[in-house]
Design a protein around this motif. Structure first.
Motif, PDB file in Angstrom:
ATOM      1  N   LYS A 124      -5.105   2.553  -0.663  1.00 37.29           N
ATOM      2  CA  LYS A 124      -5.546   1.376   0.075  1.00 37.29           C
ATOM      3  C   LYS A 124      -4.768   1.371   1.389  1.00 37.29           C
ATOM      4  N   TYR A 125      -5.454   1.051   2.483  1.00 33.47           N
ATOM      5  CA  TYR A 125      -4.807   1.037   3.797  1.00 33.47           C
ATOM      6  C   TYR A 125      -4.942  -0.349   4.400  1.00 33.47           C
ATOM      7  N   HIS A 126      -3.804  -0.925   4.780  1.00 35.95           N
ATOM      8  CA  HIS A 126      -3.778  -2.248   5.401  1.00 35.95           C
ATOM      9  C   HIS A 126      -3.416  -2.059   6.872  1.00 35.95           C
ATOM     10  N   PRO A 127      -4.422  -1.985   7.750  1.00 34.99           N
ATOM     11  CA  PRO A 127      -4.164  -1.671   9.160  1.00 34.99           C
ATOM     12  C   PRO A 127      -3.166  -2.605   9.837  1.00 34.99           C
ATOM     13  N   ALA A 128      -3.214  -3.900   9.512  1.00 36.87           N
ATOM     14  CA  ALA A 128      -2.358  -4.864  10.204  1.00 36.87           C
ATOM     15  C   ALA A 128      -0.876  -4.589   9.986  1.00 36.87           C
ATOM     16  N   SER A 129      -0.522  -4.070   8.813  1.00 37.03           N
ATOM     17  CA  SER A 129       0.887  -3.798   8.512  1.00 37.03           C
ATOM     18  C   SER A 129       1.216  -2.309   8.551  1.00 37.03           C
ATOM     19  N   SER A 130       0.206  -1.475   8.721  1.00 34.64           N
ATOM     20  CA  SER A 130       0.306  -0.008   8.711  1.00 34.64           C
ATOM     21  C   SER A 130       0.752   0.525   7.353  1.00 34.64           C
ATOM     22  N   LYS A 131       0.556  -0.261   6.293  1.00 34.70           N
ATOM     23  CA  LYS A 131       0.990   0.164   4.965  1.00 34.70           C
ATOM     24  C   LYS A 131      -0.151   0.788   4.174  1.00 34.70           C
ATOM     25  N   ILE A 132       0.191   1.808   3.405  1.00 32.72           N
ATOM     26  CA  ILE A 132      -0.758   2.429   2.490  1.00 32.72           C
ATOM     27  C   ILE A 132      -0.212   2.296   1.073  1.00 32.72           C
ATOM     28  N   ILE A 133      -1.120   2.006   0.124  1.00 32.17           N
ATOM     29  CA  ILE A 133      -0.745   1.756  -1.268  1.00 32.17           C
ATOM     30  C   ILE A 133      -1.629   2.622  -2.156  1.00 32.17           C
ATOM     31  N   PRO A 134      -1.051   3.458  -3.002  1.00 28.99           N
ATOM     32  CA  PRO A 134      -1.873   4.348  -3.831  1.00 28.99           C
ATOM     33  C   PRO A 134      -2.698   3.597  -4.869  1.00 28.99           C
ATOM     34  N   HIS A 135      -3.945   4.043  -5.072  1.00 29.95           N
ATOM     35  CA  HIS A 135      -4.772   3.488  -6.141  1.00 29.95           C
ATOM     36  C   HIS A 135      -4.175   3.847  -7.497  1.00 29.95           C
ATOM     37  N   ASN A 136      -3.720   5.076  -7.613  1.00 27.63           N
ATOM     38  CA  ASN A 136      -3.194   5.595  -8.872  1.00 27.63           C
ATOM     39  C   ASN A 136      -1.712   5.244  -8.994  1.00 27.63           C
ATOM     40  N   LYS A 137      -1.360   4.433 -10.001  1.00 26.54           N
ATOM     41  CA  LYS A 137       0.035   4.025 -10.166  1.00 26.54           C
ATOM     42  C   LYS A 137       0.951   5.198 -10.488  1.00 26.54           C
ATOM     43  N   ALA A 138       0.378   6.314 -10.932  1.00 23.85           N
ATOM     44  CA  ALA A 138       1.201   7.492 -11.217  1.00 23.85           C
ATOM     45  C   ALA A 138       1.871   8.008  -9.945  1.00 23.85           C
TER      46      ALA A 138
END
Length: 205
Positions: A124-138
């Motif tokens: 997942k990409y949140h442009p406003a914060s420049s953060k990326i978060i993996p879909h897969n918790k592994a």
């Protein structure tokens, strides 16, 4: 409902609660612990007591010139727990100073390379914060293990490669690992949620 809320709070905590995850003055690589958060969750049923509480503890990397790695340990009074991770691509981004109420998330393909081993993952990409978060918790566990093992880690996002400057197992990281039930074998101090007015129950799993 609890599973969905668990995931939502994990994302919100990483995007909004890591308020200090901005580039600090050049220094030795180190982990920094952000303030803990306990969120009370009420359902639509009658009554004043909370349905459950969600506890989050975050740490983030500091001292490096590039992206910031964030770990979030989330434990709920229902017994569920998880280890989440995010990478703030722009270390100077100050989204947390004035966060938007609406979380606009995109999906991106990311090439994660750990010690030369490449794997494509959806984030997942949140442009406003420049953060990326993996879909897969592994992926969070892989990044956690990379810190433990001192591995080299890089990410390729939208055609650009980012090298992660990861601190080692310093006291802040070790304390985080000992507190988080996902990394310490399932142990969690119920006093953390008891102070919010509810005792943690046993993990149903």
């Amino acid at each position: 409902m609890a599973n969905k809320s668990h995931a939502v709070f994990g994302i919100a905590a990483i995007l909004v609660l890591a308020g200090n995850a901005q580039a600090e003055s050049p220094a030795a690589l180190a982990w920094v612990q952000d303030p803990d958060s306990i969120i009370r969750v009420d359902g639509s049923d009658a009554g004043t007591s909370a349905n459950f509480y969600s506890f989050s503890r975050l740490i983030h990397s500091s001292g490096g010139p590039g992206p910031i790695l964030i770990f979030n340990c989330q434990a709920m009074s229902t017994g569920q727990h998880s280890l989440n991770a995010a990478v703030q691509l722009d270390p100077d981004n100050a989204y947390e100073e004035n966060p938007s109420e609406r979380l606009h998330l995109l999906n991106v393909s990311v090439t994660l390379t750990i010690d030369g081993s490449k794997k494509s993952e959806r984030f997942k990409y949140h442009p406003a914060s420049s953060k990326i978060i993996p879909h897969n918790k592994a992926v969070a566990k892989q990044l956690y293990n990379a810190v433990v093992q001192g591995s080299d880690v890089s990410l390729k996002v939208k055609g650009k490669t980012y090298d992660l400057a990861l601190p080692g197992k310093d006291p802040v990281f070790v304390s985080f690992a000992k507190t988080c039930p996902t990394t310490n074998g399932g142990k969690f101090d119920p006093a953390i949620v008891e102070q919010a007015g509810i005792a943690a129950t046993a993990d149903p799993n």
